[in-house]
Design a protein around this motif. Sequence first.
Motif, PDB file in Angstrom:
ATOM      1  N   ARG A  85       3.845 -24.344  -1.883  1.00 52.08           N
ATOM      2  CA  ARG A  85       2.847 -24.336  -0.807  1.00 52.08           C
ATOM      3  C   ARG A  85       2.928 -23.034  -0.011  1.00 52.08           C
ATOM      4  N   ALA A  86       4.153 -22.541   0.218  1.00 50.95           N
ATOM      5  CA  ALA A  86       4.309 -21.278   0.946  1.00 50.95           C
ATOM      6  C   ALA A  86       3.699 -20.121   0.165  1.00 50.95           C
ATOM      7  N   LEU A  87       3.873 -20.142  -1.167  1.00 41.23           N
ATOM      8  CA  LEU A  87       3.246 -19.116  -2.005  1.00 41.23           C
ATOM      9  C   LEU A  87       1.730 -19.203  -1.900  1.00 41.23           C
ATOM     10  N   GLY A  88       1.223 -20.421  -1.961  1.00 39.18           N
ATOM     11  CA  GLY A  88      -0.223 -20.611  -1.880  1.00 39.18           C
ATOM     12  C   GLY A  88      -0.796 -20.227  -0.531  1.00 39.18           C
ATOM     13  N   ASP A  89       0.012 -20.367   0.516  1.00 40.03           N
ATOM     14  CA  ASP A  89      -0.441 -20.007   1.867  1.00 40.03           C
ATOM     15  C   ASP A  89      -0.159 -18.541   2.207  1.00 40.03           C
ATOM     16  N   GLY A  90       0.511 -17.836   1.297  1.00 40.83           N
ATOM     17  CA  GLY A  90       0.861 -16.450   1.582  1.00 40.83           C
ATOM     18  C   GLY A  90       1.999 -16.309   2.567  1.00 40.83           C
ATOM     19  N   GLU A  91       2.834 -17.320   2.706  1.00 43.08           N
ATOM     20  CA  GLU A  91       3.942 -17.285   3.650  1.00 43.08           C
ATOM     21  C   GLU A  91       5.261 -16.883   3.005  1.00 43.08           C
ATOM     22  N   ARG A  92       5.242 -16.597   1.715  1.00 43.92           N
ATOM     23  CA  ARG A  92       6.412 -16.079   1.024  1.00 43.92           C
ATOM     24  C   ARG A  92       5.938 -15.489  -0.297  1.00 43.92           C
ATOM     25  N   GLY A  93       6.845 -14.826  -0.994  1.00 42.66           N
ATOM     26  CA  GLY A  93       6.502 -14.253  -2.284  1.00 42.66           C
ATOM     27  C   GLY A  93       7.023 -12.836  -2.401  1.00 42.66           C
ATOM     28  N   THR A  94       6.851 -12.266  -3.579  1.00 40.73           N
ATOM     29  CA  THR A  94       7.293 -10.900  -3.853  1.00 40.73           C
ATOM     30  C   THR A  94       6.076 -10.014  -4.101  1.00 40.73           C
ATOM     31  N   ILE A  95       5.998  -8.921  -3.364  1.00 39.12           N
ATOM     32  CA  ILE A  95       4.917  -7.948  -3.539  1.00 39.12           C
ATOM     33  C   ILE A  95       5.416  -6.877  -4.496  1.00 39.12           C
ATOM     34  N   ARG A  96       4.796  -6.815  -5.679  1.00 35.94           N
ATOM     35  CA  ARG A  96       5.180  -5.841  -6.698  1.00 35.94           C
ATOM     36  C   ARG A  96       4.196  -4.675  -6.635  1.00 35.94           C
ATOM     37  N   LEU A  97       4.657  -3.568  -6.089  1.00 37.14           N
ATOM     38  CA  LEU A  97       3.783  -2.433  -5.787  1.00 37.14           C
ATOM     39  C   LEU A  97       4.230  -1.187  -6.530  1.00 37.14           C
ATOM     40  N   ALA A  98       3.278  -0.529  -7.184  1.00 36.27           N
ATOM     41  CA  ALA A  98       3.495   0.813  -7.725  1.00 36.27           C
ATOM     42  C   ALA A  98       2.656   1.771  -6.895  1.00 36.27           C
ATOM     43  N   CYS A  99       3.231   2.890  -6.476  1.00 36.64           N
ATOM     44  CA  CYS A  99       2.477   3.774  -5.589  1.00 36.64           C
ATOM     45  C   CYS A  99       2.943   5.216  -5.733  1.00 36.64           C
ATOM     46  N   LEU A 100       2.096   6.112  -5.259  1.00 38.91           N
ATOM     47  CA  LEU A 100       2.424   7.531  -5.254  1.00 38.91           C
ATOM     48  C   LEU A 100       3.604   7.795  -4.323  1.00 38.91           C
ATOM     49  N   PRO A 101       4.495   8.725  -4.685  1.00 32.63           N
ATOM     50  CA  PRO A 101       5.628   9.035  -3.811  1.00 32.63           C
ATOM     51  C   PRO A 101       5.204   9.465  -2.410  1.00 32.63           C
ATOM     52  N   THR A 102       4.054  10.166  -2.291  1.00 31.32           N
ATOM     53  CA  THR A 102       3.603  10.583  -0.958  1.00 31.32           C
ATOM     54  C   THR A 102       3.343   9.386  -0.065  1.00 31.32           C
ATOM     55  N   PHE A 103       2.755   8.338  -0.629  1.00 31.19           N
ATOM     56  CA  PHE A 103       2.472   7.122   0.127  1.00 31.19           C
ATOM     57  C   PHE A 103       3.779   6.392   0.444  1.00 31.19           C
ATOM     58  N   ALA A 104       4.675   6.333  -0.552  1.00 31.42           N
ATOM     59  CA  ALA A 104       5.948   5.627  -0.366  1.00 31.42           C
ATOM     60  C   ALA A 104       6.792   6.257   0.729  1.00 31.42           C
ATOM     61  N   ALA A 105       6.709   7.582   0.860  1.00 30.94           N
ATOM     62  CA  ALA A 105       7.559   8.286   1.822  1.00 30.94           C
ATOM     63  C   ALA A 105       6.887   8.533   3.162  1.00 30.94           C
ATOM     64  N   SER A 106       5.636   8.113   3.302  1.00 31.14           N
ATOM     65  CA  SER A 106       4.943   8.361   4.570  1.00 31.14           C
ATOM     66  C   SER A 106       4.642   7.053   5.298  1.00 31.14           C
ATOM     67  N   VAL A 107       3.564   6.386   4.935  1.00 29.68           N
ATOM     68  CA  VAL A 107       3.151   5.209   5.714  1.00 29.68           C
ATOM     69  C   VAL A 107       3.737   3.901   5.194  1.00 29.68           C
ATOM     70  N   LEU A 108       4.229   3.889   3.941  1.00 30.39           N
ATOM     71  CA  LEU A 108       4.686   2.614   3.364  1.00 30.39           C
ATOM     72  C   LEU A 108       5.796   1.936   4.161  1.00 30.39           C
ATOM     73  N   PRO A 109       6.837   2.643   4.611  1.00 29.02           N
ATOM     74  CA  PRO A 109       7.889   1.941   5.363  1.00 29.02           C
ATOM     75  C   PRO A 109       7.356   1.165   6.571  1.00 29.02           C
ATOM     76  N   GLU A 110       6.422   1.757   7.304  1.00 30.63           N
ATOM     77  CA  GLU A 110       5.872   1.066   8.472  1.00 30.63           C
ATOM     78  C   GLU A 110       5.059  -0.157   8.044  1.00 30.63           C
ATOM     79  N   LEU A 111       4.350  -0.044   6.913  1.00 28.64           N
ATOM     80  CA  LEU A 111       3.582  -1.188   6.417  1.00 28.64           C
ATOM     81  C   LEU A 111       4.510  -2.323   6.003  1.00 28.64           C
ATOM     82  N   VAL A 112       5.626  -1.974   5.372  1.00 26.03           N
ATOM     83  CA  VAL A 112       6.586  -3.002   4.952  1.00 26.03           C
ATOM     84  C   VAL A 112       7.166  -3.710   6.174  1.00 26.03           C
ATOM     85  N   ILE A 113       7.519  -2.934   7.194  1.00 24.92           N
ATOM     86  CA  ILE A 113       8.061  -3.532   8.419  1.00 24.92           C
ATOM     87  C   ILE A 113       7.026  -4.457   9.061  1.00 24.92           C
ATOM     88  N   GLY A 114       5.768  -4.001   9.122  1.00 20.82           N
ATOM     89  CA  GLY A 114       4.716  -4.829   9.703  1.00 20.82           C
ATOM     90  C   GLY A 114       4.508  -6.108   8.921  1.00 20.82           C
TER      91      GLY A 114
END
Length: 297
Positions: A85-114
């Motif tokens: 139910r938590a997975l279905g409600d978006g209250e838990r789960g694993t986000i599997r993300l592939a991204c450019l290093p520029t994105f990973a080293a700039s705004v991504l950390p703040e997005l993960v914290i948020g």
Amino acid sequence: MDLNLRDIRALVAVAEAGNFTRAAERLHLSQPALTVQIRRLEETIGTRLFDRNSRNVALTPAGRELLPLMRKSLHDMENVLRDARALGDGERGTIRLACLPTFAASVLPELVIGMKREVPRVAFEIRDVVASTVNALVRNEDADVGLTGGEVSDPMLEVLHTGVDRLVAVCPRAHPLAKKRRITLDDLVRSPLVLTAPGTSVRAVVDAALSETREAPDISCEPTYMMTAVAMVRAGLGITILPETAREVRAEPGLIVKPIDHPAFVRPIAIVKKRGRTLPVVTDRFVKLMQHAVVTA
């Protein structure tokens, strides 16, 4: 007939209550319905579980042996149901993300914290790779969502959001171009260049822009990683062209960033998923955060 969650709940409730009436009230069932359920359960298992009289019931020896197993199964199944139910409600789960290093080293950390503030039980699997690898990881379902660079032409990928990453020139403070307010295409062609390797999304944009000139650029070296390119510039091998959002461009105090006075020095970026695949609810929530962080044209 297979055992199900209701059967196990019924057995545990009757065993704990010692009485069909109290157990039926706890389960919000009628007493006859609960009696039928226990009888079906005994038929499924193939043995009597309760000895009954007019006032109460007691577990048989087989019932006593089964009760701890049934309690554990009930606990495990309820946890599975709660997690589902938590997975279905978006209250838990694993986000599997592939991204450019520029994105990973700039705004991504703040997005993960948020995201972790919103969903404390979320986990992340992050692959920071070049654009072609981002596309491959999403296409092969090794990542659910990707932030990639360049034009997306792969028919197996669906674009969820688009934006741009403006490119800038990075040179030593003592370099002649450091005194100019803006750098032109001719300035770049006349200077030794440290360019990211062919096949990277940044290089594709740079090559397309430089193709507008008649002079062949003087490329001194072609590293794969932006930090290596910055180190090469610091050593005096030339100037490099990197995304404005890349933290590498400001990693060295002895280097300076200059805008390029040409509209072609813009890298398209896109958030993608595999076509025909449904994103996990928690990943879909994170995509919405990513969309706000991507600069639109």
